[in-house]
Design a protein around this motif. Structure first.
Motif, short mmCIF file in Angstrom:
data_model
loop_
_atom_site.label_atom_id
_atom_site.label_comp_id
_atom_site.label_asym_id
_atom_site.label_seq_id
_atom_site.Cartn_x
_atom_site.Cartn_y
_atom_site.Cartn_z
N MET A 1 0.86 -1.17 0.00
CA MET A 1 0.00 0.00 0.00
C MET A 1 0.90 1.23 0.00
O MET A 1 1.68 1.44 0.91
CB MET A 1 -0.90 -0.04 1.23
N THR A 5 -1.97 5.95 -2.01
CA THR A 5 -3.22 5.22 -1.83
C THR A 5 -3.84 5.55 -0.48
O THR A 5 -5.06 5.77 -0.38
CB THR A 5 -2.97 3.71 -1.93
N VAL A 6 -3.01 5.61 0.54
CA VAL A 6 -3.51 5.96 1.87
C VAL A 6 -4.09 7.36 1.87
O VAL A 6 -5.18 7.61 2.43
CB VAL A 6 -2.38 5.82 2.91
N ILE A 84 -10.36 -3.45 -1.17
CA ILE A 84 -9.29 -3.95 -0.31
C ILE A 84 -8.28 -4.80 -1.08
O ILE A 84 -7.07 -4.60 -0.91
CB ILE A 84 -9.87 -4.71 0.91
N LEU A 87 -6.07 -2.46 -2.92
CA LEU A 87 -5.31 -1.56 -2.07
C LEU A 87 -4.09 -2.24 -1.46
O LEU A 87 -3.04 -1.61 -1.31
CB LEU A 87 -6.19 -0.99 -0.95
N ILE A 88 -4.22 -3.50 -1.11
CA ILE A 88 -3.10 -4.19 -0.47
C ILE A 88 -2.27 -5.03 -1.43
O ILE A 88 -1.24 -5.54 -1.07
CB ILE A 88 -3.58 -5.08 0.69
N GLY A 89 -2.76 -5.16 -2.67
CA GLY A 89 -2.05 -6.03 -3.61
C GLY A 89 -1.15 -5.32 -4.56
O GLY A 89 -0.78 -4.24 -4.63
#
Length: 89
Positions: A1, A5-6, A84, A87-89
């Protein structure tokens, strides 16, 4: 991430929160201003006079816009949950 993105997720969250808060507070602010102008015009200096109209308009706004506000929060939450994996991939 990534940090971008955050920041994007936080920006979207703050936008939703701002819309929800403004929808509730702006009518109460407007009613408070009207009551204050009435108090100034009639020289009534009662501090508690603005409480009931603000409370009533806030309840009315929540009754009228509550379903839309709930739909906005639910759609944002669902979109966030669906994103999700991206976002994490």
């Amino acid at each position: 991430m990534t940090p971008e993105t955050v920041l994007t997720v936080m920006q979207q969250t703050l936008e939703v929160i701002t819309i929800l808060i403004a929808l509730i507070l702006l009518p109460a602010l407007f009613i408070g201003l009207l009551v204050s102008m009435f108090q100034a015009a009639t020289s009534i200096n009662e501090q508690t006079l603005t409480f009931i109209p603000k409370l009533l308009i806030t309840i009315l706004v929540l009754m009228m816009a509550g379903p839309w506000m709930l739909n906005l929060v639910i759609s944002y939450t669902l979109r966030l949950f669906e994103d999700i994996p991206f976002l994490i991939g």
